[in-house]
Structure formats: C-alpha cells, structure tokens
Write a protein that holds these residues in place. Structure first.
Motif, short mmCIF file in Angstrom:
data_model
loop_
_atom_site.label_atom_id
_atom_site.label_comp_id
_atom_site.label_asym_id
_atom_site.label_seq_id
_atom_site.Cartn_x
_atom_site.Cartn_y
_atom_site.Cartn_z
N ASP A 108 13.90 0.93 -0.45
CA ASP A 108 14.62 1.94 0.32
C ASP A 108 14.10 3.35 0.09
N ASN A 109 13.86 3.73 -1.16
CA ASN A 109 13.41 5.10 -1.44
C ASN A 109 12.02 5.35 -0.86
N GLY A 110 11.13 4.38 -1.03
CA GLY A 110 9.78 4.52 -0.49
C GLY A 110 9.78 4.55 1.03
N ALA A 111 10.62 3.73 1.64
CA ALA A 111 10.70 3.72 3.10
C ALA A 111 11.19 5.06 3.62
N LEU B 175 8.47 -5.05 0.44
CA LEU B 175 8.29 -3.97 -0.53
C LEU B 175 7.63 -2.77 0.14
N VAL B 176 7.87 -1.59 -0.41
CA VAL B 176 7.14 -0.38 -0.05
C VAL B 176 6.49 0.13 -1.33
N ASP B 177 5.17 0.20 -1.33
CA ASP B 177 4.39 0.58 -2.51
C ASP B 177 3.70 1.91 -2.20
N VAL B 178 4.17 2.99 -2.84
CA VAL B 178 3.66 4.32 -2.50
C VAL B 178 2.35 4.65 -3.20
N HIS B 179 1.88 3.79 -4.10
CA HIS B 179 0.73 4.15 -4.94
C HIS B 179 -0.25 2.99 -5.02
N THR B 180 -1.03 2.81 -3.98
CA THR B 180 -2.11 1.83 -3.97
C THR B 180 -3.40 2.54 -3.59
N HIS B 181 -4.52 1.96 -3.98
CA HIS B 181 -5.81 2.62 -3.79
C HIS B 181 -6.71 1.84 -2.83
N PHE B 182 -7.04 2.49 -1.75
CA PHE B 182 -8.14 2.08 -0.89
C PHE B 182 -8.99 3.32 -0.70
N MET B 183 -10.29 3.19 -0.84
CA MET B 183 -11.19 4.32 -0.76
C MET B 183 -12.56 3.82 -0.31
#
Length: 328
Positions: A318-321, A55-63
């Motif tokens: 595919d779109n995220g990649a 998977l490609v996940d464009v919206h994850t949070h690390f801060m």
C-alpha cells in the motif's frame, strides 16, 4: 548496501557514458524466469495470505548492461569491505530478471540508476526512460548530480512522467544540500515525486553520508518526499528521527532486518516500536537482483519483526503504491 555499500560502492563504469545498451534483449511477458517454481510460489504465497494483489518494490536495479556487469564485478570482490562474501543471487540476463519479478508477483518496481561523475545522469535518465517504455511495470526512474544543467534535465524528467528519482550521495561523493541541486530539489518537491536516497553510512561512511547533510537538505525543502534507503543503516535511530520530524520522509527496507545485514549492522531492538508508529511511511525495497540471498528472505525478515499483518500489507504494497502511483 547492494545499491550502496559505503566507501566501496561500485561506481558505474567510466565507459558507461558511451554505452547505449546495444544488444540487450527486450524483456517480454513470455520469458521464462530463471527460478524454481517453488521459489516463485513461496513469494506469491506470502502476499496472497495477506490478501494483497501483489508486491510493490521501490528499490530494484536495472541499468545499462555494461554498467550492471561492472557492479556485479565489484560485489564479487566485496569481501574485504564487508567482511562477508556477497554472491549475486539473481545474476541473469535482463529479460530473465524482469520475468522473475513478474513471477514473484511484483506489480511495480524501479530501475535505480545513479551517476558517479558529471555528464552521466542525463544519459542514465534517457536509458531508464526507454527501459520503462518497454517494461510497463517499471516505474519510470531518473537520477541527478550536482552539475551545470541539472535543473534543466530534472525538469525534463518530471515533465516526461518520471515517477521516482534515485540519489546516491556516497557514490556521487556530493553533499545533498549542494547549492547546484537547490532548484532541482525544489522542482521535485513541488511535483511530489519521491526520491530514494542512499545516505546512511553503512557499511563504510562517505564524506557526505549520515543524517546531518540530509537534515540540512530537509530544513531547506521540508516537503521533499525522501525515501531513505536501507532504513538509514547504520544510523537507524537518527533517520527515524527525521521521519518523525518531516511528514514526507519515508524509509525503505532494502537489505535491512535480513540475516546478512544483522551480521553487519543490527537494527536496535529498542527502535522496533517506532517501526510500528511509522508504518505508513516504511516501504518495501529489496535491491534485487544484487542481493546475496533469495528474494523471499527479505519478506520473511519483515514478517519476523512481528508487527502484524496490517503493517506488512502497508509496507509490502500500500505505501509503495501510494508513492509510485498505480500499476500500469
């Protein structure tokens, strides 16, 4: 939603500018994920049967850890805003969260950071740069704020290899077409780097949320590669209009279509056909770790739209990649 909750969105701690992340453990490949084997197996089964490499996940949070703790504290008290409890499903240490995404088979993810006042963005960018340096499957992420020097530090981030920006016009309480941002937007557009922007008005509007301000920004920078977070919830149709008008506008699925969001702001059935038509510009986002349900539920919510396996393959990988570039 979990990265943007309208008027009640958690603002990073005021003392966050002084935090340098001391004492945070460095994520390692061998860290044990804090999830059952069954949970990870369920996620991996989803993408395996689609024939995807992950998977490609464009919206994850690390801060920075202190900032993340403040965000979690907000969600612990979010009930009065949303009318629903918002438990954090993945309230784990940083290295455990990274290991969990890897166990799920997420090949590329992001560290969505965002400021709420001047003077924070450049510090957050430095933290995100260092995080991506030690976590190579995280696409280097940066942010911005309308302030003196924004063009300089945005250019520095671009030259340093930033692969995605985060903008949060509600938390920052600024207009996306603020003149102070004009040069920065121009440089980002020229570089073709995507910007995940929380600009929808759900579940509570801000002064600059909604499609109008973003529409004015796009009229000035039509080539800007904006990724509208949360599908533009609740102004779904208006943000789909912008995606049809501007070829570089994308939308991410973060929290959208889940049981949780359907109780707050259901996606209109009449708009479902447009999801299929824009299948090459919808990308997987989840808001991990700040979600009130298991990660797999976001994937199941996409599958139950019944838009077909080709659509799922495009959205979930595919779109995220294509937007973020190859996995490292």
């Amino acid at each position: 939603m979990a990265n943007g909750t309208g008027a009640g969105e958690p603002r990073p701690a005021d003392d966050g500018v002084r935090d340098r992340g001391e004492g945070v453990r460095v994520p390692g490949e061998g860290a044990a994920p804090p999830a059952s084997d069954g949970e990870a197996a369920g996620v991996r089964s989803f993408w395996t049967r689609l024939g995807l490499p992950g998977l490609v996940d464009v919206h994850t949070h690390f801060m920075p850890e202190r900032v993340m703790r403040k965000v979690w504290a907000y969600f612990d008290a979010a009930g009065p805003l949303t009318g629903l409890e918002w438990p954090i499903t993945y309230r784990h240490e940083e290295d455990e969260r990274v290991a969990l995404l890897r166990a799920f088979g997420v090949r590329t993810f992001t560290s969505m950071v965002y400021p709420h006042k001047p003077g924070m963005a450049e510090w957050l960018n430095a933290w995100a740069r260092d995080f991506a340096g030690r976590v190579p499957d995280c696409a280097r992420t940066a942010t911005l704020f309308p302030e003196d020097g924004v063009a300089r530090y945005v250019r520095k981030a671009l030259e340093g290899g930033t692969r995605v920006f985060k903008a949060h016009v509600q938390v920052g309480d600024y207009a996306p077409d603020d003149p102070l941002l004009d040069a920065a937007w121009g440089d980002i557009a020229d570089a073709g780097v995507p910007v995940v922007v929380h600009c929808g008005s759900g579940p509570a509007p801000g002064r600059y949320t909604g499609p109008g301000p973003v529409g004015r920004l796009l009229a000035r920078h039509p080539g800007l590669r904006l990724v509208v977070a949360h599908m533009g919830m609740p102004e779904y149709g208006e943000f789909l209009d912008l995606a049809e008008r501007y070829a570089e506008v994308h939308l991410d699925t973060t929290v959208a279509f889940t049981d949780f969001s359907e109780a707050l702001a259901p996606f209109p059935e009449k708009e479902r056909g447009r999801l299929a038509d824009l299948g090459d510009r919808i990308v997987l986002g989840t808001d991990f770790p700040n979600i009130p349900y298991p990660y797999l539920h976001q994937l199941d919510a996409l599958e139950r739209l019944e838009l077909g396996e080709d659509w799922l393959r495009a959205v979930c990988h595919d779109n995220g990649a294509r937007l973020l570039g190859p996995s490292r």
